[in-house]
Design an enzyme around this catalytic site. Structure first.
Site, mmCIF file in Angstrom:
data_model
loop_
_atom_site.group_PDB
_atom_site.id
_atom_site.type_symbol
_atom_site.label_atom_id
_atom_site.label_comp_id
_atom_site.label_asym_id
_atom_site.label_seq_id
_atom_site.Cartn_x
_atom_site.Cartn_y
_atom_site.Cartn_z
ATOM 1 C CB ALA A 73 -6.886 -96.446 1.023
ATOM 2 N N GLY A 74 -4.893 -94.931 3.024
ATOM 3 C CA GLY A 74 -4.093 -93.721 2.982
ATOM 4 C C GLY A 74 -2.298 -94.029 3.238
ATOM 5 N NE ARG A 132 -1.657 -86.013 9.064
ATOM 6 C CZ ARG A 132 -3.111 -86.146 9.105
ATOM 7 N NH1 ARG A 132 -3.362 -85.205 10.321
ATOM 8 N NH2 ARG A 132 -3.715 -86.754 8.727
ATOM 9 C CG ASP A 172 -5.932 -93.327 11.515
ATOM 10 O OD1 ASP A 172 -6.936 -93.263 11.595
ATOM 11 O OD2 ASP A 172 -5.617 -92.128 11.099
HETATM 12 C C1 UD1 Z 1 -10.482 -88.053 9.985
HETATM 13 C C2 UD1 Z 1 -11.424 -87.185 9.807
HETATM 14 C C3 UD1 Z 1 -11.767 -86.288 10.973
HETATM 15 C C4 UD1 Z 1 -11.656 -86.880 12.319
HETATM 16 C C5 UD1 Z 1 -10.272 -87.737 12.347
HETATM 17 C C6 UD1 Z 1 -10.287 -88.812 13.454
HETATM 18 C C7 UD1 Z 1 -12.285 -86.729 7.616
HETATM 19 C C8 UD1 Z 1 -12.230 -86.011 6.364
HETATM 20 N N1 UD1 Z 1 -11.736 -86.644 8.576
HETATM 21 O O1 UD1 Z 1 -9.526 -87.023 9.819
HETATM 22 O O2 UD1 Z 1 -13.035 -85.478 11.086
HETATM 23 O O3 UD1 Z 1 -11.637 -86.061 13.666
HETATM 24 O O4 UD1 Z 1 -10.132 -88.746 11.173
HETATM 25 O O5 UD1 Z 1 -8.981 -89.544 13.576
HETATM 26 O O6 UD1 Z 1 -12.424 -88.199 7.420
HETATM 27 N N2 UD1 Z 1 -7.987 -93.045 4.053
HETATM 28 C C9 UD1 Z 1 -8.419 -93.910 3.151
HETATM 29 N N3 UD1 Z 1 -8.510 -93.177 1.790
HETATM 30 C C10 UD1 Z 1 -8.448 -92.132 1.563
HETATM 31 C C11 UD1 Z 1 -8.072 -91.135 2.940
HETATM 32 C C12 UD1 Z 1 -7.979 -91.694 3.988
HETATM 33 O O7 UD1 Z 1 -8.444 -95.094 3.278
HETATM 34 O O8 UD1 Z 1 -8.362 -91.472 0.559
HETATM 35 C C13 UD1 Z 1 -7.918 -93.590 5.580
HETATM 36 C C14 UD1 Z 1 -6.497 -93.428 5.793
HETATM 37 O O9 UD1 Z 1 -5.627 -94.486 5.872
HETATM 38 C C15 UD1 Z 1 -6.898 -93.530 7.578
HETATM 39 C C16 UD1 Z 1 -8.343 -92.863 7.726
HETATM 40 O O10 UD1 Z 1 -8.900 -93.139 6.313
HETATM 41 O O11 UD1 Z 1 -6.590 -94.880 8.095
HETATM 42 C C17 UD1 Z 1 -8.247 -91.569 8.008
HETATM 43 O O12 UD1 Z 1 -7.725 -90.716 7.469
HETATM 44 P P1 UD1 Z 1 -6.670 -89.486 7.928
HETATM 45 O O13 UD1 Z 1 -6.102 -88.918 6.703
HETATM 46 O O14 UD1 Z 1 -5.948 -90.089 8.863
HETATM 47 O O15 UD1 Z 1 -7.815 -88.565 8.498
HETATM 48 P P2 UD1 Z 1 -7.857 -87.307 9.448
HETATM 49 O O16 UD1 Z 1 -6.960 -86.429 8.841
HETATM 50 O O17 UD1 Z 1 -7.118 -87.741 10.906
HETATM 51 CA CA CA Z 2 -6.157 -89.871 11.322
#
Ligand code: UD1
Ligand code: CA
Length: 471
Positions: free
Chosen positions: A12-13, A17, A106
């Site tokens: 959903a993100g 970046r 991702d």
């Molecule tokens: C996240 C982890 C981190 C890990 C890393 C590995 C958390 C808080 N942190 O960080 O510990 O090392 O992944 O790659 O989980 N997403 C949603 N809804 C939201 C937020 C995110 O669906 O509200 C989805 C994003 O689309 C993405 C995934 O979750 O596909 C990960 O989110 P992202 O913001 O990339 O997390 P990281 O900062 O990479």
């Molecule tokens: Ca990520």
């Protein structure tokens, strides 16, 4: 057999970046969207009814991109963190027994075998959950895994929140977990918004489970590259390169020769038959299928096309949504623009463009031609410089050429037009009317020779010169 596994993919993100107007999971690596990679992997582990993607940013587009896979979708209208994202799926998933595996949309490089190992560790043991981790050279940006003396995972600390000692830990959270579904749904709602970012971090769950008297384990993988999460364009390029290499290794293992493989681009969905040779810098894209014993020339691009056995594509040739039957050849420097069908043994030479054209078996267009909306009979010969005038400024019109016709060089074929089998068109003709079978059509001004014209002209010029100089 263990109890079934439900898989939820967080997608959903926005992917801030990435600096993109397009949702992150819709970006492509190895010729497929990031989300589709993860879905395809998940489908090897669970039926589509047990797979859900959480969508939010550009939900409609993301959903459409993956609809064909038959999985379920959950909406997260506001992106309040990875923990919040899974909580949105309570209605859709909490009643499903067994295990819950969480994947991030991702991280497209994950291998099915690795996920199977993760599931096996969870289902074969007593832990409430197992997360995948890797010891990384530079874990910057990843959550760090905090372990107890016994080796269990007691917490995950995010980059932004870690103390210097915690950030010195090189074991990173890969964002892939398998939980006991009942314990997961019982405790996930205890996640509180992070004080700094106000987001609900799924990574708080291990600490909550530990506090409730359960154990969380980590499963370390040797190669962190497999779980690379894509957050920016540089990582996208890095992951793309890994996919490209995996694909090249796979086609070589299946008996395809790649010359200077590092320069060749082959999309994930492409199939190539044995003993085909692919030359440097060629690109085979989309749903392209290549048969056996073909040759794909340097710098050529073949997209969404079907090449039967023994097809030759010369260097610098572009083929899109076309079919080439056995032994057909095209190029060098040819363009098969769209929806062409080149039958067995037909030849398309240099600087020939085809659009929505059928070239009959053994027909030839050796050089410099435009054939659009045309049907060309088998064994016909299309001379250099032949142009189908298929467009009158309003509509496209068809040209039909019978079998074994001989179209002389520099013919202009004004469509709609029928040219009979076995006929001849004189070179340089403008053909506007139907040509009957076996006829000769001449459509140009007749040549006239004026005897001694040049000689007289030279004599005249000489006289003028003489008068001028006064001799
Ligand atoms: C996240 C982890 C981190 C890990 C890393 C590995 C958390 C808080 N942190 O960080 O510990 O090392 O992944 O790659 O989980 N997403 C949603 N809804 C939201 C937020 C995110 O669906 O509200 C989805 C994003 O689309 C993405 C995934 O979750 O596909 C990960 O989110 P992202 O913001 O990339 O997390 P990281 O900062 O990479
Ligand atoms: Ca990520």
């Amino acid at each position: 057999m263990h109890k079934p596994v439900t898989i939820v993919i967080l997608a959903a993100g926005q992917g801030t970046r990435m600096k993109s107007r397009q949702a992150k999971v819709l970006h492509k690596a190895g010729g497929k969207t990031l989300l589709q990679h993860v879905i395809d992997t998940a489908l090897e582990l669970a039926p589509p009814e047990r797979i859900f993607a959480v969508v939010g940013h550009q939900a409609q587009k993301v959903r459409q991109s993956a609809e064909a896979s038959g999985i379920g979708f959950i909406e997260q209208t506001e992106q309040k963190g990875t923990g919040h994202a899974v909580m949105m799926g309570r209605d859709a998933m909490a009643h499903l027994d067994g295990y819950l595996m969480v994947l991030y949309g991702d991280s497209p490089l994950l291998k099915v075998e690795t996920l199977r190992r993760l599931i096996a560790q969870e289902t074969g043991g007593t832990a409430a959950g197992v997360l995948m981790s890797a010891v990384m050279e530079d874990p910057f940006g990843y959550g760090r895994v905090i372990r107890s003396n016994a080796g269990d995972v007691v917490d995950i600390v995010e980059q932004k929140a870690g103390t210097p000692e915690q950030l010195a830990i090189r074991e990173a959270n890969m964002g892939i977990y398998c939980f006991r579904a009942d314990l997961f749904w019982k405790h996930v709602s205890e996640i509180q918004p992070n004080s700094a970012s106000n987001e609900y971090y799924l990574t708080d769950l291990p600490a909550l489970l530990t506090r409730a008297g359960h154990r969380v384990e980590a499963m370390q993988i040797d190669d962190a590259a497999e779980a690379l999460g894509i957050n920016d364009r540089a990582q996208l390029a890095q992951v793309d390169a890994i996919f490209r290499d995996r694909k090249r290794q796979a086609v070589m293992a299946a008996g395809v020769t790649l010359i200077k493989p590092e320069t060749i681009t082959i999309d994930a969905g492409v199939e190539i038959g044995m003993d085909t040779i692919v030359e440097p810098f060629a690109q085979l894209l989309g749903t392209t299928k290549v048969g056996e014993n073909c040759r794909i020339g340097s710098c050529s691009i073949v997209q969404d096309s079907v090449l039967h056995d023994e097809v030759e594509i010369g260097a610098f040739t572009v083929v899109t949504t076309s079919v080439l039957e056995r032994g057909a050849s095209a190029g060098p420097y040819a363009r098969l623009r769209m929806q062409n069908h080149v039958e067995a043994g037909a030849h398309i030479g240099n600087f020939v463009e085809l659009k929505k054209t059928r070239m009959g078996a053994g027909a030839k267009a050796g050089h410099l031609a435009y054939l659009g909306d045309a049907e060309i009979g088998s064994k016909s010969n299309i001379g250099a410089g032949t142009i189908t005038c298929n467009y009158d400024g309003y509509k496209k019109h068809a040209t039909r050429i019978g079998e074994g016709a001989f179209v002389g060089s520099n013919s202009t074929l004004v469509a709609p037009l029928e040219i009979g089998a076995g006929s001849y068109l004189a070179a340089g003709s403008v053909i506007t009317n139907a040509v009957p079978e076996d006829a000769l059509a001449i459509g140009r001004g007749r040549q006239e020779n004026k005897p001694d014209w040049a000689k007289k002209r030279r004599r005249l010029a000489k006289t003028v010169e003489a008068l001028k100089s006064g001799d």
